[in-house]
Design a protein around this motif. Sequence first.
Motif, PDB file in Angstrom:
ATOM      1  N   GLU A 193       0.803  -1.222   0.000  1.00 19.08           N
ATOM      2  CA  GLU A 193       0.000   0.000   0.000  1.00 19.08           C
ATOM      3  C   GLU A 193       0.838   1.276   0.000  1.00 19.08           C
ATOM      4  O   GLU A 193       0.307   2.387   0.124  1.00 19.08           O
ATOM      5  CB  GLU A 193      -0.955   0.009   1.189  1.00 19.08           C
ATOM      6  N   THR A 238      -1.184  -7.063  -0.764  1.00 21.16           N
ATOM      7  CA  THR A 238      -2.133  -7.096   0.347  1.00 21.16           C
ATOM      8  C   THR A 238      -3.516  -6.688  -0.159  1.00 21.16           C
ATOM      9  O   THR A 238      -3.645  -6.124  -1.257  1.00 21.16           O
ATOM     10  CB  THR A 238      -1.710  -6.135   1.470  1.00 21.16           C
ATOM     11  N   ARG A 268      -5.129  -4.230   0.620  1.00 22.52           N
ATOM     12  CA  ARG A 268      -5.145  -2.771   0.431  1.00 22.52           C
ATOM     13  C   ARG A 268      -4.019  -2.287  -0.472  1.00 22.52           C
ATOM     14  O   ARG A 268      -3.910  -1.083  -0.722  1.00 22.52           O
ATOM     15  CB  ARG A 268      -5.035  -2.077   1.787  1.00 22.52           C
ATOM     16  N   GLY A 269      -3.200  -3.214  -0.969  1.00 24.39           N
ATOM     17  CA  GLY A 269      -2.060  -2.807  -1.778  1.00 24.39           C
ATOM     18  C   GLY A 269      -1.776  -3.770  -2.910  1.00 24.39           C
ATOM     19  O   GLY A 269      -1.361  -4.910  -2.680  1.00 24.39           O
ATOM     20  N   ASP A 270      -2.045  -3.322  -4.140  1.00 23.29           N
ATOM     21  CA  ASP A 270      -1.828  -4.130  -5.344  1.00 23.29           C
ATOM     22  C   ASP A 270      -0.348  -4.044  -5.710  1.00 23.29           C
ATOM     23  O   ASP A 270       0.135  -3.015  -6.188  1.00 23.29           O
ATOM     24  CB  ASP A 270      -2.703  -3.591  -6.471  1.00 23.29           C
TER      25      ASP A 270
END
Length: 267
Positions: A16, A42, A44-46
């Motif tokens: 992220e 994650t 929330r994080g590509d």
Amino acid sequence: MSDATRGDLGIGLPGETPAATVERVAALAEELGFASFWLNDTPRGDSLAGLRAAADSTRRIRLASGVIPIDRRSAAQIIGDVRDLDLPEGRLVVGIGSGGLARPLAAVAEAADALQSALEAGIVIGALGPRMRRLGATGSDGVLLNWLTAPIAAETADEIHRAAGDAGRDGRAILYLRTAIEPDAREALAQQAALYGSIPSYAKNFAALGISALDAAIGPDDDVSGRLGEYLTSVDEVVLRVITADASERSYLDFVKRAADLARDGG
């Protein structure tokens, strides 16, 4: 690995992390001679989208995704994203893992085959247990390990190399190593250790190995350069997963500079 063999050293950030920060940290890592730049994947994080920013600011350093759980993103989706983002496949490494799948080995093997058939990128498999490690060694370009002490990492790397050699593959052993250098990052490292210690699969693995999560990390109270030197002779590549107190761009850049100096001292 032979004690005379020194593995590559990479830098890893959370998925992220803002794109502008990714650009600057990746560029500095390349400038200072690090072999690779990694982003965790994650919810929330590509990681692949983040690596697009890293690709824009670098020319030589390997760019790697960490472990993408295939129960969250299929091999077909990964292939589509790599192509849509126009990522440089010649220096790209895609990590995959089983996530929460009930029958993980067959699914990961199928995904690895699909990715290797479609992409020029390196493919590595995240693994805790021996069967998944063997799959990574024999069915991909390497195994991404996590939360191991240097002696255990060395034994695991030897196991990976033997299995890969029998299959006619190189079988790189790559280790994510949570690292905090500054004293004010001590609490952040403790929180990471507590988080992973609460995950059943990791808790079971720590118990089986007879270690704690903090035993398998580098903290500000350690001889950082000395311990890093031990890790670098244990595996083919160490990825310093950056831990700082505030996760700011400034602290990440400072970490990369300090880590470059400490790696030279420990070499």
